[in-house]
Design a protein around this motif. Structure first.
Motif, PDB file in Angstrom:
ATOM      1  N   ALA A  85       0.843  -1.211   0.000  1.00 10.45           N
ATOM      2  CA  ALA A  85       0.000   0.000   0.000  1.00 10.45           C
ATOM      3  C   ALA A  85       0.872   1.253   0.000  1.00 10.45           C
ATOM      4  O   ALA A  85       0.606   2.214  -0.734  1.00 10.45           O
ATOM      5  N   VAL A  86       1.921   1.241   0.796  1.00  7.31           N
ATOM      6  CA  VAL A  86       2.850   2.377   0.844  1.00  7.31           C
ATOM      7  C   VAL A  86       3.543   2.533  -0.503  1.00  7.31           C
ATOM      8  O   VAL A  86       3.735   3.652  -0.999  1.00  7.31           O
ATOM      9  N   LEU A  87       3.913   1.431  -1.117  1.00 12.56           N
ATOM     10  CA  LEU A  87       4.568   1.480  -2.418  1.00 12.56           C
ATOM     11  C   LEU A  87       3.658   2.099  -3.481  1.00 12.56           C
ATOM     12  O   LEU A  87       4.088   2.950  -4.269  1.00 12.56           O
ATOM     13  N   VAL A  88       2.400   1.702  -3.496  1.00 13.58           N
ATOM     14  CA  VAL A  88       1.441   2.274  -4.462  1.00 13.58           C
ATOM     15  C   VAL A  88       1.263   3.768  -4.201  1.00 13.58           C
ATOM     16  O   VAL A  88       1.293   4.576  -5.139  1.00 13.58           O
ATOM     17  N   LEU A 106       2.688   9.474  -5.585  1.00 11.57           N
ATOM     18  CA  LEU A 106       3.410  10.699  -5.250  1.00 11.57           C
ATOM     19  C   LEU A 106       4.495  11.015  -6.277  1.00 11.57           C
ATOM     20  O   LEU A 106       4.841  12.178  -6.473  1.00 11.57           O
ATOM     21  N   GLU A 107       5.002   9.982  -6.948  1.00 14.78           N
ATOM     22  CA  GLU A 107       5.951  10.226  -8.027  1.00 14.78           C
ATOM     23  C   GLU A 107       5.272  11.020  -9.143  1.00 14.78           C
ATOM     24  O   GLU A 107       5.869  11.929  -9.729  1.00 14.78           O
ATOM     25  N   ALA A 130      10.257  13.956  -1.497  1.00 14.13           N
ATOM     26  CA  ALA A 130      10.759  13.394  -0.237  1.00 14.13           C
ATOM     27  C   ALA A 130       9.826  12.307   0.295  1.00 14.13           C
ATOM     28  O   ALA A 130      10.288  11.228   0.719  1.00 14.13           O
ATOM     29  N   LEU A 131       8.526  12.556   0.260  1.00 14.00           N
ATOM     30  CA  LEU A 131       7.567  11.553   0.734  1.00 14.00           C
ATOM     31  C   LEU A 131       7.567  10.312  -0.150  1.00 14.00           C
ATOM     32  O   LEU A 131       7.484   9.181   0.345  1.00 14.00           O
ATOM     33  N   SER A 132       7.687  10.514  -1.450  1.00 13.97           N
ATOM     34  CA  SER A 132       7.718   9.394  -2.379  1.00 13.97           C
ATOM     35  C   SER A 132       8.946   8.523  -2.133  1.00 13.97           C
ATOM     36  O   SER A 132       8.855   7.291  -2.080  1.00 13.97           O
ATOM     37  N   MET A 133      10.090   9.147  -1.962  1.00 12.63           N
ATOM     38  CA  MET A 133      11.320   8.398  -1.704  1.00 12.63           C
ATOM     39  C   MET A 133      11.272   7.697  -0.344  1.00 12.63           C
ATOM     40  O   MET A 133      11.721   6.555  -0.211  1.00 12.63           O
TER      41      MET A 133
END
Length: 104
Positions: free
Chosen positions: A4-7, A12-13, A40-43
């Motif tokens: 879920a975090v990855l998606v 966010l990318e 930053a959040l995406s990374m």
């Protein structure tokens, strides 16, 4: 949870890519701040997800979501052409991302 975090990080990318475009070379403050924060959040989300998701699969899923999302927004909101060959290529990217998730 990692998936879920990855998606979300992939989405966010898309946000940071569009914000970077809108920032006009980081010369406009609000899109520039949006770019930095979403990047930053995406990374950070990618880093979190890669603690449990295999790196090759996770990175391709993250990039695929971001690339497809950015291309779709480009076509829908920014006037980029939505030709049949482009749409087929996007479907191939989606198929590859789904395949990596299914067969990881």
């Amino acid at each position: 949870m990692a998936w879920a975090v990855l998606v979300l990080s992939g989405m966010l990318e898309t946000v940071w890519a569009i914000a970077l475009h809108r920032s006009a070379g980081l010369s406009r403050p609000i899109p520039s701040v949006t770019f930095v924060v979403s990047l930053a959040l995406s990374m950070a989300g990618l880093a979190y997800a890669l603690r449990t998701v295999p790196v090759g699969t996770g990175y391709v899923v993250w990039v695929g979501i971001g690339a497809v999302g950015t291309a779709v927004i480009g076509m829908v909101a920014l006037g980029e052409p939505a030709t049949l060959p482009r749409l087929i290529c996007l479907l191939l990217v989606v198929a590859g991302v789904v395949g990596l998730k299914v067969f990881h």
